[in-house]
Enzyme design. Structure first.
Site, mmCIF file in Angstrom:
data_model
loop_
_atom_site.group_PDB
_atom_site.id
_atom_site.type_symbol
_atom_site.label_atom_id
_atom_site.label_comp_id
_atom_site.label_asym_id
_atom_site.label_seq_id
_atom_site.Cartn_x
_atom_site.Cartn_y
_atom_site.Cartn_z
ATOM 1 N N LYS A 21 -29.203 -33.508 26.173
ATOM 2 C CA LYS A 21 -29.998 -34.248 27.151
ATOM 3 C C LYS A 21 -29.166 -35.362 27.788
ATOM 4 C CE LYS A 21 -34.103 -32.257 27.003
ATOM 5 N NZ LYS A 21 -35.307 -32.860 26.435
ATOM 6 N N ARG A 29 -35.222 -28.268 18.788
ATOM 7 C CA ARG A 29 -34.922 -27.324 19.868
ATOM 8 C C ARG A 29 -33.480 -27.560 20.307
ATOM 9 N NH1 ARG A 29 -35.336 -27.058 25.606
ATOM 10 N NH2 ARG A 29 -36.267 -25.113 26.385
#
Length: 309
Positions: free
Chosen positions: A240, A274
């Site tokens: 991210k 995830r």
């Protein structure tokens, strides 16, 4: 006390008490003793991380199979990026994800989730064998609750504020953790009242989704306040932007930072992670479980006998 001085046991103070094992699809998870690794497989030409590497059907299916071989418990199949962009019809999204769901279901008992916010897509994918609907829009389309309630599927409820695929500039929060927790509790209440039992709900604080890097870092260091809600918590920290901005790294060089964020989240109670880089994530998860006393070491040889191996 500074965060760095706190023990792992104190970090885990917010971890929910032991609950019964969960059946998700063909697999059973005891989240008091294990963490599930969810592999990301995007069948999109413009995905956040791989930029279309698994857009072709054969590559998407092969990526799912490779993730299972590498130890993933779960594969998350997506046909539409979260990032702002043009809408994709339900028919076009199904053209992308449904063949992957069907092919993987025919070959494996791995948990299959579909990253979608459209009720029509959710219904068709559940019928084809998907076990989980991963709605990253925070139930923007509330009818998705009815779809999941009428099945045996699990629903992931994620915090995000904007309408799907739209810009949410300069998000502001008074206390991001409190506000995310309140949002999730309200949406969970809606799902429960819509007929989905608690044992089929998962929450996700939505790192980077309508949040800047400071918000995502605060969620990471205080994740125990989210896991204290009492439902299994999924974290999607892999590659991210908050990781990249924290260590000044492009997407291709965020593995170590992603693993560090993942481990800290697990220590505070996250039980589904995830991740894009499955072999590395699986090894880090198994080590973290062992340090936290959730599992025994795979081997015991060092200084355990007269001869040191």
């Amino acid at each position: 006390m500074p965060l760095a001085a706190r023990s792992l046991s104190s970090l885990a103070e917010g971890v929910p008490r032991r609950r019964p094992a969960r059946r998700i699809g063909a697999r059973t998870f005891d989240f008091s003793t294990s963490v599930a690794v969810m592999a990301v497989v995007n069948r999109t030409p413009d995905s956040f991380y791989d930029r279309g590497r698994t857009f072709e059907l054969e590559r998407a299916v092969a990526a799912c199979e490779a993730a299972v071989t590498a130890g993933a418990d779960w594969v998350d199949i997506g046909g539409v990026p979260f990032a702002p962009g043009p809408a994709l019809s339900a028919a076009d999204e199904l053209d992308r994800v449904l063949p992957v769901v069907t092919a993987v279901r025919d070959r494996s008992d791995v948990v299959i989730s579909v990253d979608t916010f459209l009720p029509e897509v959710a219904r068709a994918c559940i019928a084809a064998g998907a076990d989980v609907i991963n709605d990253t829009t925070g139930l923007f389309h509330p009818e998705i609750v009815d779809v999941v309630a009428d099945s045996d599927a699990t629903l992931v409820i994620t915090h995000s504020l904007a309408a799907p695929r739209t810009v949410y500039p300069r998000p502001e929060y008074g206390d991001v953790v409190h506000e995310v927790a309140a949002f999730l509790e309200e949406r969970v209440g809606h799902a429960l009242s819509g007929g989905i039992p608690e044992e089929r709900l998962v929450i996700d604080p939505g790192h980077d989704l309508n949040k800047n890097t400071l918000h995502s870092l605060e969620l990471t260091r205080r994740l125990g306040e989210i896991t204290a809600i009492g439902l299994p918590t999924l974290v999607a920290v892999s590659n991210k932007d908050f990781v990249g901005e924290s260590i000044d790294a492009p997407k291709s060089e965020r593995l170590e930072g992603s693993i560090a964020a993942m481990v800290l989240c697990i220590a505070q109670g996250a039980r589904i992670v995830r991740m894009h880089n499955v072999p590395e994530a699986v090894a880090a998860v198994r080590m973290t479980e062992t340090i936290l006393g959730m599992r025994a070491p795979a081997l015991l040889r060092h200084n355990m006998g007269d001869v040191n191996d």
